[in-house]
Design an enzyme around this catalytic site. Structure first.
Site, PDB file in Angstrom:
ATOM      1  N   LYS A 125       0.915  -0.840   0.322  1.00 51.62           N
ATOM      2  CA  LYS A 125       0.031  -0.041  -0.176  1.00 51.62           C
ATOM      3  C   LYS A 125       1.208   0.895   0.223  1.00 51.62           C
ATOM      4  CE  LYS A 125      -1.147  -0.577   5.015  1.00 51.62           C
ATOM      5  NZ  LYS A 125      -0.504  -2.320   5.118  1.00 51.62           N
ATOM      6  N   ASN A 148      -1.131   6.680   6.279  1.00 53.77           N
ATOM      7  CA  ASN A 148      -0.129   5.812   7.124  1.00 53.77           C
ATOM      8  C   ASN A 148       0.793   5.931   5.848  1.00 53.77           C
ATOM      9  OD1 ASN A 148       0.044   3.910   8.441  1.00 53.77           O
ATOM     10  ND2 ASN A 148       0.368   2.127   7.668  1.00 53.77           N
ATOM     11  N   HIS A 194      -1.270  -9.022  11.852  1.00 53.84           N
ATOM     12  CA  HIS A 194      -2.408  -7.924  12.580  1.00 53.84           C
ATOM     13  C   HIS A 194      -3.536  -8.814  13.046  1.00 53.84           C
ATOM     14  CE1 HIS A 194      -0.194  -5.126  11.612  1.00 53.84           C
ATOM     15  NE2 HIS A 194      -0.048  -4.305  10.176  1.00 53.84           N
TER      16      HIS A 194
END
Length: 469
Positions: A125, A148, A194
């Site tokens: 990403k 981010n 995660h």
């Protein structure tokens, strides 16, 4: 800065006073809100106080006074258990949101036509976000890149319907943004990650799903993993506009990649070449073909009046790449030194090993993640020798026994010198010393950036001792 006016004359709790937290406080105050800010870290509170942030101990506060809790994305929302501030907010019926939610609420209030491309995915990403921003700038668009990556979201320039906002969004950020609604949403891929934060891979995938489900015009979705492919099918069945991307598979409507070339696919039409990535060092490897395909699809989904004019394929060729992601540090003799410190799991390192056909002198290790490097066995024949560091050193060595020649070096400085000596002694053109750890950095370094910078400094020392071309 984006001024947040949607909480004017109300009191908002802000927890987590890193860069995004401090930006959130400033944006809220500038928009007329009262702020009660706090951080578990005494160091964080002291830094915030010096910056003039109004501190309130949220553990003793009256939560009925708060209109919302703005939570830093790294603070646990649900797993392994909600943070104490989340529990307090839930008990008081206070919404728990993040700075991404503030961004989209403000956009809806003041400039709903402001074009936004939001990118998420387990891997790729950051590169894709930077690549999209680069292409748009090359085409002449006014671009703001953040989230981010790079700048905190609310430090971007104020909304304009002629300014394109390119946002990299993690699952943590999406989880705190119920009103997220980008013009174009990109989901690159989903693989287990995660899980400590989301509980299950299914919940993790569902959080990613929220972003593309909310796309105003177009959802760009990679279909090379089962979770993302299912998300694309489900969204399309509900009438959503989906453009698929794939490496190796022709798609009905979207962009496919094969042997480094990108093709436009349309239903019942012959595929049309749109770009050739051959020779672009910053876009080498199948994973970067996917990133480039996503960038082409996302940029093409914007109207020309917004994205600007020019050749997208030409813009791809000038992409400078990102630090710590297959970054070519320099060449010494015939050996290229590659910094892939961002590869903090085996899936990321697989992309790196797949990008080179052989003569890899591989530096790996750190704080291991579940599964180790067993999944990388297909690429072991490409590795001439491995140099293991950190907490995972013995675990990784046990995996490599009988498959790859290796040595346990312990620390990065030892590994770099031994790998460089072996590679330069062999003298084979095209050989690489590759730092791609497949591990978190926290056993020896503060983060992957510090680890990558240490690698670059060590390579610079080697170059100063010899002749760098």
């Amino acid at each position: 800065m984006i001024r947040v006016s949607t909480f004017n004359d109300r009191t908002v709790a802000v927890f987590g006073l890193g860069a995004s937290g401090l930006a959130t406080v400033r944006a809220l105050v500038d928009g007329g809100a009262r702020v009660a800010a706090w951080d578990d870290s005494e160091q964080g509170r002291e830094a915030a106080a010096q910056a003039g942030v109004p501190l309130v101990d949220l553990s003793t506060a009256d939560w009925s006074e708060f209109a919302a809790l703005v939570l830093a994305p790294g603070v646990p929302l649900t797993h392994p258990e909600p943070h104490w501030t989340v529990k307090a907010a839930n008990a008081a019926g206070v919404d728990v949101i993040g700075d991404v939610e503030l961004f989209f609420r403000e956009r809806a209030a003041v400039c709903p036509a402001a074009p936004v491309i939001a990118i998420t995915g387990t891997n790729g990403k950051s590169t894709t976000s930077a690549l999209i921003a680069h292409v748009l700038r090359e085409l002449g668009a006014d671009v703001q890149l953040g989230g981010n990556i790079g700048r905190a979201l609310l430090t971007l320039e104020p909304f304009s319907d002629k300014r394109v906002y390119v946002l990299e969004l993690s699952s943590f950020q999406i989880d705190l943004a119920p009103s997220v609604r980008p013009t174009v949403a990109v989901l690159l891929n989903v693989s287990p990650d995660h899980i400590d934060r989301h509980g299950t891979v299914e919940h993790y995938a569902d959080v990613k799903r929220r972003l593309v489900d909310a796309a105003e015009t177009t959802a760009v979705i990679g279909i090379d993993d089962p979770w993302s492919a299912d998300i694309a099918r489900t969204l399309e069945a509900r009438g959503g506009r989906v453009r698929r991307i794939s490496v190796g598979e022709r798609v009905g409507d979207g962009i496919s990649a094969s042997d480094g070339k990108l093709y436009e696919n349309a239903p019942d039409e012959k595929e049309k070449p749109v770009a050739d990535l051959d020779g672009i060092a910053t876009l080498r490897g199948r994973h970067n073909w996917q990133n480039a395909a996503a960038a082409v699809a996302a940029v093409s989904a914007l109207p020309k009046s917004v994205r600007g004019k020019g050749n997208i394929a030409a813009a791809l060729r000038t992409f400078p790449g990102l630090a710590h992601r297959l970054e070519v540090v320099r060449r010494i003799g015939v050996v290229d030194f590659i910094n892939d410190s961002k590869a903090t799991n085996a899936d990321s390192t697989e992309k790196a090993l797949a990008s080179f056909t052989g003569d890899i002198y591989w530096i790996a290790g750190g704080r291991p993640k579940s599964g180790g490097i067993k999944s990388l066995g297909y690429y072991f024949p490409r590795v001439t020798r491995a140099y293991l560091i950190g907490e995972s050193m013995h675990e990784f060595g046990n995996t490599l026994i009988g498959k790859v020649d290796f040595e346990r070096c312990g620390t990065l400085d030892v590994a770099v010198r031994r790998a460089a000596a072996d590679a330069m002694a062999a003298g084979r053109e095209g050989s690489v010393v590759l730092l791609s750890p497949a591990c978190a950095s926290f056993d020896q370094f503060r983060n992957f950036e510090v680890r990558g910078d240490a690698f670059k400094a060590l390579v610079a020392e080697l170059a100063s001792e010899g002749a760098a071309s």
